[in-house]
Design a protein around this motif. Structure first.
Motif, mmCIF file in Angstrom:
data_model
loop_
_atom_site.group_PDB
_atom_site.id
_atom_site.type_symbol
_atom_site.label_atom_id
_atom_site.label_comp_id
_atom_site.label_asym_id
_atom_site.label_seq_id
_atom_site.Cartn_x
_atom_site.Cartn_y
_atom_site.Cartn_z
ATOM 1 N N LEU A 271 0.819 -1.222 0.000
ATOM 2 C CA LEU A 271 0.000 0.000 0.000
ATOM 3 C C LEU A 271 0.851 1.270 0.000
ATOM 4 C CD1 LEU A 271 -2.845 -0.899 2.526
ATOM 5 C CD2 LEU A 271 -2.955 -0.901 0.030
ATOM 6 N N VAL B 202 0.542 1.303 -3.819
ATOM 7 C CA VAL B 202 -0.692 1.965 -4.247
ATOM 8 C C VAL B 202 -0.565 3.479 -4.131
ATOM 9 C CG1 VAL B 202 -3.167 2.184 -3.816
ATOM 10 C CG2 VAL B 202 -2.070 -0.046 -3.589
ATOM 11 N N LEU C 108 2.758 0.028 -7.646
ATOM 12 C CA LEU C 108 2.100 -1.192 -7.184
ATOM 13 C C LEU C 108 2.611 -2.442 -7.884
ATOM 14 C CD1 LEU C 108 -0.004 -2.698 -5.564
ATOM 15 C CD2 LEU C 108 -1.732 -2.022 -7.252
ATOM 16 N N THR D 209 -3.194 -7.567 -6.670
ATOM 17 C CA THR D 209 -2.789 -6.400 -7.456
ATOM 18 C C THR D 209 -3.861 -6.032 -8.474
ATOM 19 O OG1 THR D 209 -0.468 -7.054 -7.215
ATOM 20 C CG2 THR D 209 -0.986 -5.461 -8.948
ATOM 21 N N VAL E 205 -6.863 -4.410 -6.803
ATOM 22 C CA VAL E 205 -6.603 -3.018 -6.411
ATOM 23 C C VAL E 205 -6.752 -2.088 -7.609
ATOM 24 C CG1 VAL E 205 -4.847 -1.411 -5.588
ATOM 25 C CG2 VAL E 205 -5.144 -3.611 -4.454
ATOM 26 N N TYR E 206 -6.168 -2.467 -8.750
ATOM 27 C CA TYR E 206 -6.320 -1.638 -9.946
ATOM 28 C C TYR E 206 -7.798 -1.512 -10.327
ATOM 29 C CZ TYR E 206 -1.364 -1.256 -11.129
ATOM 30 O OH TYR E 206 -0.018 -0.951 -11.136
#
Length: 228
Positions: free
Chosen positions: A16, A28, A181, A203, A206-207
């Motif tokens: 993160l 991130v 990331l 991953t 998250v995107y």
């Protein structure tokens, strides 16, 4: 699968924030910072280039179109490489990797913004421009007070798509080892050497969440504007 989630939990802070505690953002956070920085540069830059191409014909418009077609016609990865190697030669010193990639993303994205805004300007009735001139507006005032507010409202969906692509394109920073990331996910995978599926599924999720959040914010902003 549970062990895979444990790998994510054990490395969540690094995924993160990166090494934020030592002043080196990553993961991130760095992805969002690079995307926001590139968007802040690309949006006004693309708008100004579109206004120039709309206002002036001849050599200037041709040059702008050639520049935009060149940038849009080559892979972004090459633009990043060019900026990575050329900027130190031009500035006489090394720039931070994240800044270099942000500038490359902004340069690349500005070409798409220019074409989108120019298409929006050309789609408006010509009579609006002529009517504004007869009311005493200058060309610049007509652009900024009459035409562009309509254009930005009409092309918002296209701009959202451009900036969603920009957000995903930050993942290409891994080629120059900028710790966004995708890079830190690869580093975690190389360190633990187990459960790569869990790491890269995380991953991807998250995107997806970042892109969906951007889309929802744009929709809410548009609804709010229409209600006013």
């Amino acid at each position: 699968m549970i062990a895979g989630f444990n790998v994510i939990a054990d490395n969540l802070d690094y995924l993160l924030w990166g090494r934020m505690a030592t002043g080196e953002p990553g993961g991130v956070l760095l992805t969002m910072l690079m995307a926001a920085g590139a968007a802040i540069l690309a949006l006004p830059g693309g708008i100004m280039l579109a206004c120039l191409a709309w206002r002036f014909t001849g050599a200037m418009r041709t040059a702008l179109f050639l520049w935009a077609e060149l940038i849009r016609g080559i892979p972004l990865i090459f633009v990043i490489f060019w900026m990575w190697y050329l900027l130190p030669l031009m500035t006489g010193g090394d720039l931070p990797g994240a800044l270099t990639v942000t500038l490359a993303l902004a340069w690349f994205t500005a070409a798409s913004v220019m074409h989108t805004v120019l298409a929006g300007l050309n789609a408006l009735p010509r009579g609006q421009y002529e009517a504004a001139l007869t009311q005493g507006f200058s060309t610049q005032q007509t652009l900024w007070r009459v035409l562009l507010p309509q254009v930005m409202r009409n092309i918002l969906p296209s701009l959202v798509g451009i900036f969603i692509s920009l957000l995903k394109d930050t993942s290409l920073a891994f080629i120059v080892n900028v710790p966004e990331l995708t890079t830190v996910a690869g580093q975690v995978n190389n360190r633990v050497q187990i459960y790569p599926a869990a790491i890269f599924i995380f991953t991807g999720v998250v995107y997806y969440l970042l892109c969906c959040s951007l889309e929802q914010l744009a929709k809410r902003w548009r609804v709010t504007r229409q209600a006013l």
